[in-house]
Design an enzyme around this catalytic site. Structure first.
Site, mmCIF file in Angstrom:
data_model
loop_
_atom_site.group_PDB
_atom_site.id
_atom_site.type_symbol
_atom_site.label_atom_id
_atom_site.label_comp_id
_atom_site.label_asym_id
_atom_site.label_seq_id
_atom_site.Cartn_x
_atom_site.Cartn_y
_atom_site.Cartn_z
ATOM 1 N N TYR A 102 16.839 18.991 132.317
ATOM 2 C CA TYR A 102 15.584 19.738 132.446
ATOM 3 C C TYR A 102 15.176 19.713 133.914
ATOM 4 C CZ TYR A 102 15.346 18.697 127.431
ATOM 5 O OH TYR A 102 15.636 18.571 126.099
ATOM 6 N N HIS B 223 12.959 24.464 127.449
ATOM 7 C CA HIS B 223 14.374 24.584 127.090
ATOM 8 C C HIS B 223 15.197 23.902 128.189
ATOM 9 C CE1 HIS B 223 17.833 26.695 125.356
ATOM 10 N NE2 HIS B 223 18.196 27.019 126.587
ATOM 11 N N LYS C 162 22.686 27.835 127.922
ATOM 12 C CA LYS C 162 22.637 26.866 129.013
ATOM 13 C C LYS C 162 23.811 27.112 129.966
ATOM 14 C CE LYS C 162 20.922 23.433 125.700
ATOM 15 N NZ LYS C 162 19.491 23.743 125.805
#
Lengths: 353, 353
Positions: free
Chosen positions: A289, A300, A331
């Site tokens: 993160y 997210h 991602k």
């Protein structure tokens, strides 16, 4: 039209230069004629633009080329696929467009060393700006980091389908997480984890270290479980009252040297304001993160990180698995190359040229 | 209420049997009293239902238990998680419900050997029908096939989160693909693939062997590329005119013994009416189709298959990666255990108890 094999190139005369080179970007101009690499001549045979090369039809010339040049079949498949996508391309080869001694070969490009095919930007002629330095590999080949950085990998699978990966140096992290750490929180090393007792709430809620023993209402216990990595990091920073060396030793017992590599990456990311948490559920070392304000409003996670050694050999099949999974959960896939003194990062993504 | 540690169990008197055993399914009835396993006593301390065990509070008893029983921390986390999900459970242990000499221990169960915790079906009391034989593992442990078959795997990751996998024998294939094969189609072995020249259309369109050299309109060539596996299979069946041994030898050159294992599984699936195609893009060996009518109307492939040796050691992190990816593309994850004489299959799926 017929052409002639001359050593490891194919020569075509007549209006071949105009038709193939000037109009469609094949080969290297050679006075009034055109010189073609084998892969280019094969593609012209395949399309029916050439009828033969020294008497060989496509099948015969393809067999001859496979016997003459390593990985010819794979390079042909990628060449044909990229042509089909509407690009101008050139094999990486002295004298060919974009390569040394070729047109555009000094245009600030690195010449595409270690690449097989240069793909020019859409709408650009051969020798113009390069969009992709393509390295062609079979799915069974192993690759080093140097094979990947700055390259577009074209993987030809066993059934001859081509897929592409873009590989860039760096992880693209943009750490902006800020927090203060407590000092000397009471903690126990228990098996392969650490439990903090009655920790300040911010250690979890802002800094996002650990996992409460339970979020349950019926629990009578206030404790935070830390992974060995988190505990080693916090102990080094003086935040928990536990011997950092003992934690690291336990890490070695359960993971060996892999623990050192992972800890080195973990620490560096924390130092850069990035929050790494376990990536186990994604089969990775970490998910990360960039900016955590609070766990209650967790964003997210942007990346999956797999930690490897700098001399790691990448297998295309494993790359496909990692990159596909990361894409599926929106991602970035980042490989951390954990060295003795510093870490490097490599981002790999699927792309469609 | 206080309880007493007695060897490796905890004994509670007074109304403990009624409160903990009869009403809430903890422990083993022992005349008017109740005997608890450490994990059960720790859970009661954790909830505040017990105040102490031989003078120890939760923290002290947990430390003592971690020092006394292997993997105690992981088993406690899974026990607490499953309790939280509203199930009755029992540790696998002589005399405890569902285990040998315990209530319901002969109810056709296998006693849960190699399991750590029995989870009874929802709404069922301890000793009733078993829903899950749970094996608790840390994410760093390696597992054999025997550890997995018929078990629910509870993996505790390094940050103490628990995830579950259901593992069943068999691949669940339901092959219904039918086709006729041609005879002696002309073909060349070229590098690590085979090209068939002017093959009958049905070889690709119905039997779904190979990949056309191009689906492009501008191609002047009619050819079908086969993987080495497809070619070896077709050569053995007499469908292509190429020496099967030469293809297999080439397979060995590029993949070693792995080629034999994959070919054995490939052939068996074809024999069973299942169509295996490469699973490269999913990081697997194969994706499979139970019923192909025509490539033009190709159904969704049902499975991803990874081929391993029968003595393969499964790593929970790799399992998580494979199973998660398969789930993300709505396919079953099947491991093919390719033996010398026959192949076994194992299906693994994520589950939420």
């Amino acid at each position: 039209m017929n052409a002639t094999l001359d050593g490891d190139v194919v020569r075509a005369r007549g209006d071949a230069r105009q038709r193939f080179h000037d109009a469609r970007g094949y080969g290297r101009a050679d006075g009034p004629d055109v010189t073609l690499a084998r892969v280019e001549a094969a593609h012209l045979l395949y399309r029916g633009d050439l009828d033969s090369v020294s008497g060989m039809d496509f099948r015969a010339f393809f067999r001859d080329s496979v016997a003459s040049e390593p990985s010819f079949a794979a390079r042909f498949l990628v060449y044909a696929d990229l042509r089909e996508r509407g690009f101008y391309l050139a094999p990486v080869r002295d004298g060919w467009p974009g390569s040394a001694s070729g047109p555009g070969g000094d245009a600030g490009n690195d010449g595409g060393a270690d690449a097989d095919i240069l793909v020019f930007e859409r709408g650009e002629k051969p020798g113009g700006p390069v969009a992709h330095r393509v390295r062609v590999v079979g799915e069974r080949e192993e690759l080093t980091t140097a094979d990947l950085v700055g390259r577009t990998l074209a993987v030809v699978d066993e059934e001859s389908e081509v897929s592409y990966f873009g590989c860039e140096a760096g992880g693209g992290f943009d750490g902006r997480t800020e927090y203060d750490l407590p000092a000397d929180v009471e903690a126990d090393l228990l098996d392969d984890r650490v439990v903090c007792w009655s920790p300040p709430a911010a250690l979890y809620e802002s800094a996002f270290y650990g996992q409460p023993v339970s979020g349950r209402d019926d629990a009578d216990v206030d404790a935070l479980q830390l992974s060995l990595l988190e505990a080693a990091d916090l102990a080094t920073r003086g935040a928990v009252d536990i011997d950092a060396d003992a934690v690291i030793e336990r890490g070695h017992e359960v993971e060996g040297e892999r623990f050192d590599r992972r800890l080195s990456v973990y620490r560096e990311l924390r130092d850069r304001g990035v929050v790494p948490k376990t990536g186990y559920k994604f089969g990775a070392d970490f998910r990360t993160y960039d900016a955590v304000e609070s766990v209650a409003e967790l964003p997210h996670s942007e990346c999956l990180v797999r930690v490897v050694t700098p001399d790691h050999r990448f297998h295309p099949r494993e790359l496909a698995l990692d990159v596909r999974l990361a894409g599926g959960v929106r991602k970035r896939m980042v490989f951390a190359l954990a060295g003795d003194d510093s870490n490097d990062y490599l981002t790999v993504e699927r792309l469609t040229p």
